[in-house]
Design a protein around this motif. Sequence first.
Motif, PDB file in Angstrom:
ATOM      1  N   ASN A 158      14.771  14.178 -12.113  1.00 50.55           N
ATOM      2  CA  ASN A 158      14.003  13.441 -13.115  1.00 50.55           C
ATOM      3  C   ASN A 158      14.842  12.276 -13.634  1.00 50.55           C
ATOM      4  O   ASN A 158      15.357  12.295 -14.745  1.00 50.55           O
ATOM      5  N   VAL A 159      15.011  11.275 -12.789  1.00 49.94           N
ATOM      6  CA  VAL A 159      15.818  10.103 -13.118  1.00 49.94           C
ATOM      7  C   VAL A 159      14.894   8.886 -13.190  1.00 49.94           C
ATOM      8  O   VAL A 159      14.080   8.667 -12.292  1.00 49.94           O
ATOM      9  N   ASN A 160      15.014   8.109 -14.260  1.00 47.36           N
ATOM     10  CA  ASN A 160      14.176   6.916 -14.411  1.00 47.36           C
ATOM     11  C   ASN A 160      14.723   5.802 -13.514  1.00 47.36           C
ATOM     12  O   ASN A 160      15.794   5.248 -13.778  1.00 47.36           O
ATOM     13  N   LEU A 161      13.982   5.475 -12.483  1.00 44.97           N
ATOM     14  CA  LEU A 161      14.420   4.457 -11.520  1.00 44.97           C
ATOM     15  C   LEU A 161      13.538   3.211 -11.568  1.00 44.97           C
ATOM     16  O   LEU A 161      13.511   2.419 -10.630  1.00 44.97           O
ATOM     17  N   LYS A 162      12.813   3.045 -12.660  1.00 46.12           N
ATOM     18  CA  LYS A 162      11.876   1.934 -12.774  1.00 46.12           C
ATOM     19  C   LYS A 162      12.564   0.588 -12.577  1.00 46.12           C
ATOM     20  O   LYS A 162      12.024  -0.320 -11.922  1.00 46.12           O
ATOM     21  N   GLU A 163      13.767   0.435 -13.150  1.00 47.56           N
ATOM     22  CA  GLU A 163      14.437  -0.865 -13.085  1.00 47.56           C
ATOM     23  C   GLU A 163      15.179  -1.085 -11.771  1.00 47.56           C
ATOM     24  O   GLU A 163      15.833  -2.114 -11.593  1.00 47.56           O
ATOM     25  N   TYR A 164      15.059  -0.118 -10.842  1.00 46.50           N
ATOM     26  CA  TYR A 164      15.636  -0.298  -9.509  1.00 46.50           C
ATOM     27  C   TYR A 164      14.557  -0.699  -8.497  1.00 46.50           C
ATOM     28  O   TYR A 164      14.804  -0.714  -7.299  1.00 46.50           O
ATOM     29  N   CYS A 165      13.361  -0.990  -9.037  1.00 48.55           N
ATOM     30  CA  CYS A 165      12.241  -1.456  -8.205  1.00 48.55           C
ATOM     31  C   CYS A 165      11.835  -2.852  -8.680  1.00 48.55           C
ATOM     32  O   CYS A 165      11.782  -3.120  -9.888  1.00 48.55           O
ATOM     33  N   PHE A 166      11.521  -3.706  -7.725  1.00 45.63           N
ATOM     34  CA  PHE A 166      11.117  -5.061  -8.079  1.00 45.63           C
ATOM     35  C   PHE A 166      10.019  -5.522  -7.132  1.00 45.63           C
ATOM     36  O   PHE A 166      10.129  -5.369  -5.913  1.00 45.63           O
ATOM     37  N   VAL A 167       8.955  -6.075  -7.711  1.00 42.85           N
ATOM     38  CA  VAL A 167       7.825  -6.570  -6.925  1.00 42.85           C
ATOM     39  C   VAL A 167       7.937  -8.086  -6.799  1.00 42.85           C
ATOM     40  O   VAL A 167       7.947  -8.811  -7.806  1.00 42.85           O
ATOM     41  N   ASP A 168       8.030  -8.571  -5.572  1.00 42.02           N
ATOM     42  CA  ASP A 168       8.240  -9.993  -5.289  1.00 42.02           C
ATOM     43  C   ASP A 168       6.976 -10.587  -4.680  1.00 42.02           C
ATOM     44  O   ASP A 168       6.521 -10.166  -3.616  1.00 42.02           O
ATOM     45  N   TYR A 169       6.402 -11.577  -5.372  1.00 37.94           N
ATOM     46  CA  TYR A 169       5.184 -12.240  -4.912  1.00 37.94           C
ATOM     47  C   TYR A 169       5.486 -13.613  -4.311  1.00 37.94           C
ATOM     48  O   TYR A 169       4.605 -14.475  -4.215  1.00 37.94           O
ATOM     49  N   SER A 170       6.726 -13.869  -3.902  1.00 42.03           N
ATOM     50  CA  SER A 170       7.143 -15.215  -3.489  1.00 42.03           C
ATOM     51  C   SER A 170       6.472 -15.708  -2.217  1.00 42.03           C
ATOM     52  O   SER A 170       6.527 -16.889  -1.911  1.00 42.03           O
ATOM     53  N   ASP A 171       5.852 -14.812  -1.441  1.00 45.40           N
ATOM     54  CA  ASP A 171       5.162 -15.250  -0.227  1.00 45.40           C
ATOM     55  C   ASP A 171       3.746 -15.732  -0.494  1.00 45.40           C
ATOM     56  O   ASP A 171       2.911 -15.782   0.419  1.00 45.40           O
ATOM     57  N   CYS A 172       3.479 -16.077  -1.776  1.00 42.59           N
ATOM     58  CA  CYS A 172       2.159 -16.604  -2.154  1.00 42.59           C
ATOM     59  C   CYS A 172       1.038 -15.653  -1.736  1.00 42.59           C
ATOM     60  O   CYS A 172      -0.017 -16.078  -1.257  1.00 42.59           O
ATOM     61  N   PHE A 173       1.307 -14.373  -1.874  1.00 41.86           N
ATOM     62  CA  PHE A 173       0.342 -13.315  -1.613  1.00 41.86           C
ATOM     63  C   PHE A 173      -0.053 -13.176  -0.147  1.00 41.86           C
ATOM     64  O   PHE A 173      -1.013 -12.498   0.184  1.00 41.86           O
ATOM     65  N   GLN A 174       0.684 -13.855   0.751  1.00 41.96           N
ATOM     66  CA  GLN A 174       0.523 -13.516   2.156  1.00 41.96           C
ATOM     67  C   GLN A 174       1.064 -12.107   2.375  1.00 41.96           C
ATOM     68  O   GLN A 174       0.474 -11.297   3.071  1.00 41.96           O
ATOM     69  N   TYR A 175       2.210 -11.856   1.772  1.00 45.66           N
ATOM     70  CA  TYR A 175       2.802 -10.516   1.707  1.00 45.66           C
ATOM     71  C   TYR A 175       3.352 -10.306   0.305  1.00 45.66           C
ATOM     72  O   TYR A 175       3.787 -11.256  -0.361  1.00 45.66           O
ATOM     73  N   ILE A 176       3.342  -9.089  -0.140  1.00 43.33           N
ATOM     74  CA  ILE A 176       3.991  -8.700  -1.390  1.00 43.33           C
ATOM     75  C   ILE A 176       5.161  -7.801  -1.012  1.00 43.33           C
ATOM     76  O   ILE A 176       4.982  -6.801  -0.300  1.00 43.33           O
ATOM     77  N   ASN A 177       6.344  -8.147  -1.453  1.00 42.86           N
ATOM     78  CA  ASN A 177       7.548  -7.403  -1.097  1.00 42.86           C
ATOM     79  C   ASN A 177       8.006  -6.543  -2.265  1.00 42.86           C
ATOM     80  O   ASN A 177       8.191  -7.047  -3.384  1.00 42.86           O
ATOM     81  N   ILE A 178       8.180  -5.273  -2.010  1.00 42.23           N
ATOM     82  CA  ILE A 178       8.715  -4.358  -3.019  1.00 42.23           C
ATOM     83  C   ILE A 178      10.175  -4.109  -2.653  1.00 42.23           C
ATOM     84  O   ILE A 178      10.475  -3.519  -1.608  1.00 42.23           O
ATOM     85  N   ILE A 179      11.081  -4.595  -3.498  1.00 44.89           N
ATOM     86  CA  ILE A 179      12.520  -4.502  -3.237  1.00 44.89           C
ATOM     87  C   ILE A 179      13.075  -3.308  -4.004  1.00 44.89           C
ATOM     88  O   ILE A 179      12.833  -3.166  -5.211  1.00 44.89           O
TER      89      ILE A 179
END
Length: 656
Positions: free
Chosen positions: A491-512
């Motif tokens: 039960n570890v909060n890992l929310k801040e280790y996930c990042f949603v990147d929309y830089s491909d102008c919604f051609q692709y959405i990258n989850i880092i």
Amino acid sequence: MEDLKPDQSGHKQEYPLAYRDKDGTIKVYEEGKEPFVWIKDGSETTKITEDRGSNSPTSSMSSQISGTGESYTEYKKSSGSRTAFPDEEVVVPLSPVPELALPWKRRHDIMPDDMAFREIDEHAMKAPPLVKEDLSQLVQYLSSVTRTNVELVRAFYVWITHNINYDTSGYFGRAPMQPTDVESVLKTRLTVCEGYCKLFEAFCRQASIPVKIICGFAKAFGCKPEEDVTKEIHNAHAWNSVFLEGGWFLLDVTWGAGFVKAKEKKYVPRFNNAYFLTDPEVFITDHFPASVPGYSNCESGREWQLISSKLSKREFINVVNFDKHGKEWGIKPVSHIQSVIHNVENELDIVLKAQYTEMLDFIAFLYEDDRKLDQFTYTYMLSEKKVNIHICLPTTGVFALQIYGRRKKDGRRSDYQPIVKYILQCIKADEDTVPYPAYHTLYGPVEDLHSYGINEVGATYQESEEGEIIISVKPTRYVDILPKLQFGNHNVNLKEYCFVDYSDCFQYINIILRLRYEGYYKLELLTTPNDSKEFSPFVAHLIKCTKACTDGIFPTTKEYALKFKCSILEPLSKHLPPKSEVFVCVKSPIVKEMKFNDCRLKKVDSVTFEGTIKTPAEDCPLSIDACAKDGIYHTLYTYDTVIPLDMISLIPSNYS
């Protein structure tokens, strides 16, 4: 079957004709000769010994009598006496039967769903008490709502399975065994398998439907994988075969009515639909035709397996036997057809196929003795109908694997039902086997992925060797994605280790993802489906990390970063070094102005804002803010200034 009459035209017949008289005896006519009677093997009637040639009745009985592929042995009528034989001697085909008519229809063709025979089932279960002890009246009642022999056989199956109980007292010797003749079974409503079969046979004969009783050995309730049931007479069993629509079908009214718990010596009445017109390749997994001492007037040849490639006794013992729901839902093994899987090393994949049932999901649990191990398996769909169960064995030894499933029609609130059980014999296992996150459903995308505005989601299982991984999603419309990351069962909060990147102008959405620990992670991605404002998962990934990431956490993303369709290229670390120059680059097609704290960023093209700023002293909060055409600023991302641990020793004493 219509009676066949002798040719009265005087023309010479190439083959003899035969007919079944009112007593059920088949009689054969040859020109200028007495009729021959065709009866069961073992009769004391004298058998013809002379060679009758290719035009003898024996050579043509299969086609001339019924077209069912039955083969008969020829006996001459006893001299000068009988014109027919008692019922127990009435014609029954003898093994082997070389040209049995195999069923050309599948069970699913006849019974596509549970409700196919609803009206007939309800009618059968409502049979009035006055007709229940009279066979002819009962058949007349059951046939009053049926139009075909298939429907009539269904009515017989349902009435017997709901009205006759297993004679456990007689079977286990606590009381005298109840008689198994039809009249007694109807009266006492208690019998064993032989009585069940005789009653079903009597129903069919009353309706002029060809029927057989088959005997052999069966894998009853509680049978262990690879147990040789043919060694013990208590595993002997009887069932029926019925001729419908041009082929022989198999059914078991005894097991359709319930099952016996051998240890408790208790009968559990429970209707089982799986043994009604079961496909032969499924039926053979727990019913093996064979000669059994004490079972008379039964078919027992291998041909009654009704499959083209017959199973040997050893193959029958080894073949995997699916549970009731696995049989009924048409789930078949693809990768492993034997119940015990030997010489497993480290891990294993088992593939099953749901032939005609739309399955909602599958789960699997590993058992060591009575201990449940639910962190060493995961399941995902290979295709629309095939499921893969991956197992990682924690140690060497013997394990049981139980696979469960749910149908789509029953919904997510329904219980999982057992599908099949395998035994795994592991001879090699990794010393430090890492468990998977507990996840009691399928990994991979949901079936209605397009309703979430998503077209592609990437591979279900992925590995990261450097602690950072990018999961790419291809949308079909603008979507907000919420990642939910879990490490093992911690039960570890890992929310801040996930990042949603929309830089491909919604051609692709990258989850880092930045993975802090070595081991397995479960990543669920959530968004709002069509016509809903509630976020729900549209895919689940299983990720293995072999080397932990040391880059730190991502900046905190605020609501308006999504509303303004922002994507941040730099900086991607929440903790910024104090009193240092930091390059900032953010993209948004909506934002009019943007600033980092009080420093305005330059708009270098229609969507890109960038600039270099100097961070303040330690422990100062920072933010990137922006406004649209209304001029009202909203926070997009937040940071803070923190001295890196490896730099603390280098800080001068006069630092402030």
